[in-house]
Motif scaffolding. Structure first.
Motif, mmCIF file in Angstrom:
data_model
loop_
_atom_site.group_PDB
_atom_site.id
_atom_site.type_symbol
_atom_site.label_atom_id
_atom_site.label_comp_id
_atom_site.label_asym_id
_atom_site.label_seq_id
_atom_site.Cartn_x
_atom_site.Cartn_y
_atom_site.Cartn_z
ATOM 1 N N HIS A 4 0.851 -1.196 0.000
ATOM 2 C CA HIS A 4 0.000 0.000 0.000
ATOM 3 C C HIS A 4 0.885 1.245 0.000
ATOM 4 O O HIS A 4 1.685 1.440 0.922
ATOM 5 C CB HIS A 4 -0.910 -0.008 1.219
ATOM 6 C CG HIS A 4 -2.030 0.962 1.126
ATOM 7 N ND1 HIS A 4 -3.119 0.911 1.940
ATOM 8 C CD2 HIS A 4 -2.260 2.032 0.317
ATOM 9 C CE1 HIS A 4 -3.958 1.892 1.652
ATOM 10 N NE2 HIS A 4 -3.437 2.585 0.664
ATOM 11 N N LYS A 103 -0.477 6.032 8.557
ATOM 12 C CA LYS A 103 -0.813 5.083 9.628
ATOM 13 C C LYS A 103 -2.268 4.636 9.514
ATOM 14 O O LYS A 103 -2.559 3.446 9.615
ATOM 15 C CB LYS A 103 -0.584 5.735 10.998
ATOM 16 C CG LYS A 103 0.863 5.901 11.359
ATOM 17 C CD LYS A 103 0.998 6.589 12.705
ATOM 18 C CE LYS A 103 2.452 6.929 12.995
ATOM 19 N NZ LYS A 103 2.586 7.712 14.232
ATOM 20 N N HIS A 105 -4.240 4.380 7.015
ATOM 21 C CA HIS A 105 -4.514 3.521 5.863
ATOM 22 C C HIS A 105 -3.548 2.343 5.781
ATOM 23 O O HIS A 105 -3.535 1.624 4.779
ATOM 24 C CB HIS A 105 -4.478 4.348 4.574
ATOM 25 C CG HIS A 105 -5.554 5.385 4.518
ATOM 26 N ND1 HIS A 105 -6.876 5.076 4.326
ATOM 27 C CD2 HIS A 105 -5.502 6.723 4.678
ATOM 28 C CE1 HIS A 105 -7.596 6.175 4.362
ATOM 29 N NE2 HIS A 105 -6.785 7.194 4.572
ATOM 30 N N GLN A 106 -2.739 2.173 6.823
ATOM 31 C CA GLN A 106 -1.783 1.064 6.907
ATOM 32 C C GLN A 106 -0.890 0.971 5.677
ATOM 33 O O GLN A 106 -0.724 -0.089 5.074
ATOM 34 C CB GLN A 106 -2.520 -0.244 7.159
ATOM 35 C CG GLN A 106 -3.322 -0.219 8.444
ATOM 36 C CD GLN A 106 -4.136 -1.467 8.665
ATOM 37 O OE1 GLN A 106 -4.396 -2.238 7.742
ATOM 38 N NE2 GLN A 106 -4.547 -1.681 9.904
ATOM 39 N N CYS A 107 -0.323 2.105 5.306
ATOM 40 C CA CYS A 107 0.559 2.158 4.146
ATOM 41 C C CYS A 107 1.936 1.603 4.497
ATOM 42 O O CYS A 107 2.405 1.741 5.631
ATOM 43 C CB CYS A 107 0.680 3.597 3.641
ATOM 44 S SG CYS A 107 -0.893 4.259 3.060
ATOM 45 N N ASP A 108 2.565 0.975 3.531
ATOM 46 C CA ASP A 108 3.917 0.429 3.703
ATOM 47 C C ASP A 108 4.980 1.405 3.227
ATOM 48 O O ASP A 108 6.159 1.233 3.525
ATOM 49 C CB ASP A 108 4.098 -0.842 2.859
ATOM 50 C CG ASP A 108 3.029 -1.862 3.084
ATOM 51 O OD1 ASP A 108 2.315 -2.166 2.111
ATOM 52 O OD2 ASP A 108 2.904 -2.347 4.208
ATOM 53 N N CYS A 136 8.251 9.772 10.538
ATOM 54 C CA CYS A 136 7.533 8.619 10.017
ATOM 55 C C CYS A 136 8.289 7.324 10.316
ATOM 56 O O CYS A 136 9.514 7.273 10.205
ATOM 57 C CB CYS A 136 7.333 8.777 8.511
ATOM 58 S SG CYS A 136 6.075 7.696 7.880
ATOM 59 N N ILE A 138 7.562 4.464 8.676
ATOM 60 C CA ILE A 138 7.588 3.617 7.482
ATOM 61 C C ILE A 138 8.517 4.230 6.442
ATOM 62 O O ILE A 138 8.835 5.422 6.521
ATOM 63 C CB ILE A 138 6.168 3.394 6.894
ATOM 64 C CG1 ILE A 138 5.597 4.705 6.348
ATOM 65 C CG2 ILE A 138 5.236 2.748 7.894
ATOM 66 C CD1 ILE A 138 4.347 4.515 5.518
#
Length: 144
Positions: A4, A103, A105-108, A136, A138
């Protein structure tokens, strides 16, 4: 593995490069793409009762601008055969909204431009990009 990708947009030319990079990365990975545009909050003034623009007019204009920006990203993604979720969010500090949305939208991965509309200074990275990198947890891919 990246599943994502969040790509913030401010409508600038450099952001268009970041959008294309996110699409080029998402397509072969089968990753989901999400875009956001951050709206400025109304500049309330404690000094004066007089405001240059009525609040609702300001909010409507901000939403029109932000919506147009994310719609352009969605159109570009769809032309490349990808679906793209689009959101507009209000925040005093765009970097905070970007980190929060990643966070939520649980993005990678976040793919963003090295600088945005606030002007290119002598620095390599814009202040919002620097703050996203700093705060961040990620990975962030910065496009120049």
């Amino acid at each position: 593995m990246v599943r994502h990708i969040l790509v913030p947009t401010d409508g600038s030319e450099i952001t268009a490069k970041a959008v294309q990079a996110a699409i080029d990365l998402a397509r072969p990975l089968g990753a989901t793409l999400t875009t956001i545009s951050v709206k400025e909050p109304f500049p309330y003034s404690a000094i004066s009762e007089m405001q240059p623009v009525p609040p609702q007019e300001f909010f409507d204009a901000q939403e029109r601008i932000a919506s147009a920006r994310v719609k352009e990203v969605v159109k570009t993604a769809e032309a490349a055969g990808l679906a793209c979720a689009a959101y507009t969010v209000e925040a005093s500090h765009p970097w905070e909204a970007i980190v929060e949305q990643a966070k939520a939208h649980q993005c990678d991965l976040i793919v963003m431009a090295s600088h945005g509309r606030r002007g290119v200074s002598a620095l390599l990275l814009g202040s919002e990009t620097q703050k996203v990198l700093t705060h961040c947890s990620i990975p962030v891919l910065v496009i120049k």
